[in-house]
Enzyme design. Sequence first.
Site, PDB file in Angstrom:
ATOM      1  N   ARG B  23     -21.792   3.653  -7.821  1.00 24.34           N
ATOM      2  CA  ARG B  23     -21.757   4.861  -6.985  1.00 24.34           C
ATOM      3  C   ARG B  23     -21.399   4.483  -5.543  1.00 24.34           C
ATOM      4  O   ARG B  23     -20.267   4.636  -5.123  1.00 24.34           O
ATOM      5  CB  ARG B  23     -23.129   5.591  -7.025  1.00 24.34           C
ATOM      6  CG  ARG B  23     -23.077   7.055  -6.578  1.00 24.34           C
ATOM      7  CD  ARG B  23     -23.099   7.313  -5.088  1.00 24.34           C
ATOM      8  NE  ARG B  23     -24.304   6.836  -4.419  1.00 24.34           N
ATOM      9  CZ  ARG B  23     -24.486   6.934  -3.118  1.00 24.34           C
ATOM     10  NH1 ARG B  23     -23.562   7.486  -2.338  1.00 24.34           N
ATOM     11  NH2 ARG B  23     -25.577   6.444  -2.548  1.00 24.34           N
ATOM     12  N   ASP B  24     -22.339   3.911  -4.827  1.00 22.14           N
ATOM     13  CA  ASP B  24     -22.139   3.613  -3.408  1.00 22.14           C
ATOM     14  C   ASP B  24     -21.016   2.590  -3.209  1.00 22.14           C
ATOM     15  O   ASP B  24     -20.274   2.651  -2.225  1.00 22.14           O
ATOM     16  CB  ASP B  24     -23.454   3.076  -2.827  1.00 22.14           C
ATOM     17  CG  ASP B  24     -23.504   3.139  -1.310  1.00 22.14           C
ATOM     18  OD1 ASP B  24     -22.779   3.958  -0.738  1.00 22.14           O
ATOM     19  OD2 ASP B  24     -24.277   2.367  -0.710  1.00 22.14           O
ATOM     20  N   HIS B 221     -32.372  -0.738   1.666  1.00 19.15           N
ATOM     21  CA  HIS B 221     -30.933  -0.655   1.414  1.00 19.15           C
ATOM     22  C   HIS B 221     -30.245  -1.306   2.604  1.00 19.15           C
ATOM     23  O   HIS B 221     -30.238  -0.754   3.701  1.00 19.15           O
ATOM     24  CB  HIS B 221     -30.544   0.823   1.264  1.00 19.15           C
ATOM     25  CG  HIS B 221     -29.093   1.054   0.997  1.00 19.15           C
ATOM     26  ND1 HIS B 221     -28.597   1.309  -0.267  1.00 19.15           N
ATOM     27  CD2 HIS B 221     -28.018   1.078   1.822  1.00 19.15           C
ATOM     28  CE1 HIS B 221     -27.287   1.486  -0.206  1.00 19.15           C
ATOM     29  NE2 HIS B 221     -26.904   1.352   1.053  1.00 19.15           N
ATOM     30  N   HIS B 223     -27.126  -3.542   4.643  1.00 24.79           N
ATOM     31  CA  HIS B 223     -25.710  -3.881   4.780  1.00 24.79           C
ATOM     32  C   HIS B 223     -25.595  -5.220   5.503  1.00 24.79           C
ATOM     33  O   HIS B 223     -26.435  -5.553   6.329  1.00 24.79           O
ATOM     34  CB  HIS B 223     -24.969  -2.782   5.549  1.00 24.79           C
ATOM     35  CG  HIS B 223     -24.697  -1.566   4.713  1.00 24.79           C
ATOM     36  ND1 HIS B 223     -23.445  -1.044   4.546  1.00 24.79           N
ATOM     37  CD2 HIS B 223     -25.508  -0.793   3.973  1.00 24.79           C
ATOM     38  CE1 HIS B 223     -23.504   0.016   3.746  1.00 24.79           C
ATOM     39  NE2 HIS B 223     -24.751   0.202   3.394  1.00 24.79           N
ATOM     40  N   CYS B 254     -19.416   2.515   4.560  1.00 26.36           N
ATOM     41  CA  CYS B 254     -19.676   3.919   4.866  1.00 26.36           C
ATOM     42  C   CYS B 254     -18.602   4.440   5.800  1.00 26.36           C
ATOM     43  O   CYS B 254     -18.474   3.953   6.918  1.00 26.36           O
ATOM     44  CB  CYS B 254     -21.058   4.077   5.490  1.00 26.36           C
ATOM     45  SG  CYS B 254     -21.418   5.799   5.885  1.00 26.36           S
ATOM     46  N   ASN B 263     -22.083  -3.379   1.341  1.00 26.70           N
ATOM     47  CA  ASN B 263     -23.477  -3.483   0.930  1.00 26.70           C
ATOM     48  C   ASN B 263     -23.826  -4.939   0.664  1.00 26.70           C
ATOM     49  O   ASN B 263     -22.947  -5.750   0.362  1.00 26.70           O
ATOM     50  CB  ASN B 263     -23.667  -2.708  -0.385  1.00 26.70           C
ATOM     51  CG  ASN B 263     -23.679  -1.211  -0.187  1.00 26.70           C
ATOM     52  OD1 ASN B 263     -24.533  -0.687   0.506  1.00 26.70           O
ATOM     53  ND2 ASN B 263     -22.719  -0.518  -0.798  1.00 26.70           N
TER      54      ASN B 263
END
Lengths: 314, 314
Positions: B23-24, B221, B223, B254, B263
């Site tokens: 997904r991300d 989460h 980065h 993003c 990520n």
Amino acid sequence: MSSVQWLHQLRLPRSNIFEVGPRDGLQNESTILSVDARVELITRLIESGLRDIEVGSFVRADRIPALAGSGEVIKKVLAKNLPRAKDCRFWAFIPNQKGFDDALDAGVSGVALFVAASDTFCQKNVNRPLAQQKADVFALLEAAHRQQVPSRVYLSTLVYCPYEGVIAPEKVIDLASELIDHGATKVVLSDTTGHADPVNLARVLELCDAKRWSPDHFALHLHDTRGLALVNAEEGLRWGISEFDASVAGLGGCPYAPGASGNLATEDLANLLDKLGLLEGVSLKALARAGHFVEKSLGKRGPSKVLRTFAEES
Amino acid sequence: MSSVQWLHQLRLPRSNIFEVGPRDGLQNESTILSVDARVELITRLIESGLRDIEVGSFVRADRIPALAGSGEVIKKVLAKNLPRAKDCRFWAFIPNQKGFDDALDAGVSGVALFVAASDTFCQKNVNRPLAQQKADVFALLEAAHRQQVPSRVYLSTLVYCPYEGVIAPEKVIDLASELIDHGATKVVLSDTTGHADPVNLARVLELCDAKRWSPDHFALHLHDTRGLALVNAEEGLRWGISEFDASVAGLGGCPYAPGASGNLATEDLANLLDKLGLLEGVSLKALARAGHFVEKSLGKRGPSKVLRTFAEES
């Protein structure tokens, strides 16, 4: 006031970045920088506030063409009489007594030497057995000690050798003990292949601690092959280590260690130390000027992440 | 027996990797993977032993074309009846009640929602004010709670917003408190821009601790924009956090957060957790099969370092 619990327990006033870019970073690059380009790189590194810089290597020019003319480099740097240079120590890699003499003649302040915990790695790297390499290094350490020249010994293949596999920590400790006994100012625990992690690194540092050696005898030289260089630097901090090698833009690697990627990038290390409140007198912005310059000169980007967050000056 | 001092003090039986790659990781890629390619990617991720996988997004296909057909993806994955899939939870990102209903109809086991500590970032990201977004998310959390569907809320711009600058930790705590009160299973503290470091992260986690919230309410989460994602994960472990988001091959970023890079890579995180003795049931070699597949499918390499140490199978 920091909320990092382990940070409270550190008794480090500050940490020190040992810049290896102009030597370890450049030595395997296919693009060879001119003497003047290397002088400009070192000038920018000095201006960023770094205090320990490895400026070159006094090995035969045909062995490492990228570092030919290191004597001229250091002479030209010193001739610039930069205000900040007075606070710097300039180091050079030396392979033997001739290199030692040449380096001191050129004005180098400290010498860097090589040993390895792995016999095979030593053989592949300097083409002689470890026993012979050790004997020569001990003699050079004693010469340095007599002449009050600070010395650093890279103790390579700290936890892993590409030829022999996992290295027993006891082997590292025995070698470190001999180096300290022969007067080495710093033993540079060097994770040549990037196999160090907080657990195997702590095993070595725990044994150093058990010997009651001061952490000031040691520095860490980390590679980021598996993305753990900064994690390992933090583990080192927790054991009292305050000096860390790093290379501008993350340049470097090792041709004798298959799969090894770049050195820990100076910008990335400086950023972490800054956030932890352990960086003093180093400007990240000025460091980025050095990083951008060397990348432009080589025509390639290094693996530094923090360098990418700074816009290049036009 | 580990020699890492802080590791002794952890009371974590194991940690959990929450895989966000399908997904991300994929949502901002210009190359769009077919439904079948995404099914194959998720299949390989399941086979690697991961237990929580974000498989897609139930937003309008014209908003995120790369994730169109997420319902078909999850249906096809479930139809394969993979032995390991029984131990997995499959998550999807949902923007509203329709997405929630569609996701559950397709067979998703848990839902992911979005809020941000920064009003401006919320406005830029989902085109509505934070107050309105929060009201909708609270309603969805309550619906999920009633239907016993596990929920995760990404609390974005944890320490820094590209538009508003530094975020006060108190702002994060107030928002987390509301999310927990409305029944969120996990609040995912999300360092959208990669500005987290051990010090500013610990400030947030210290406030959570002071509230006597269980660390199980939270996931991180991270980065790797400044190379600190693994350092921050370790800081999270020290505060009792056991769940970490990561993306296969380090894909993702993003579009609404200028300068944000990928990520944290699943392979890099898994390797660190493995070395710390906190990884259970996940095969690094099988993970590399998933990483190599997605890189080949996208025609590019992600920033994962550990993935580079695995040879591609022919």
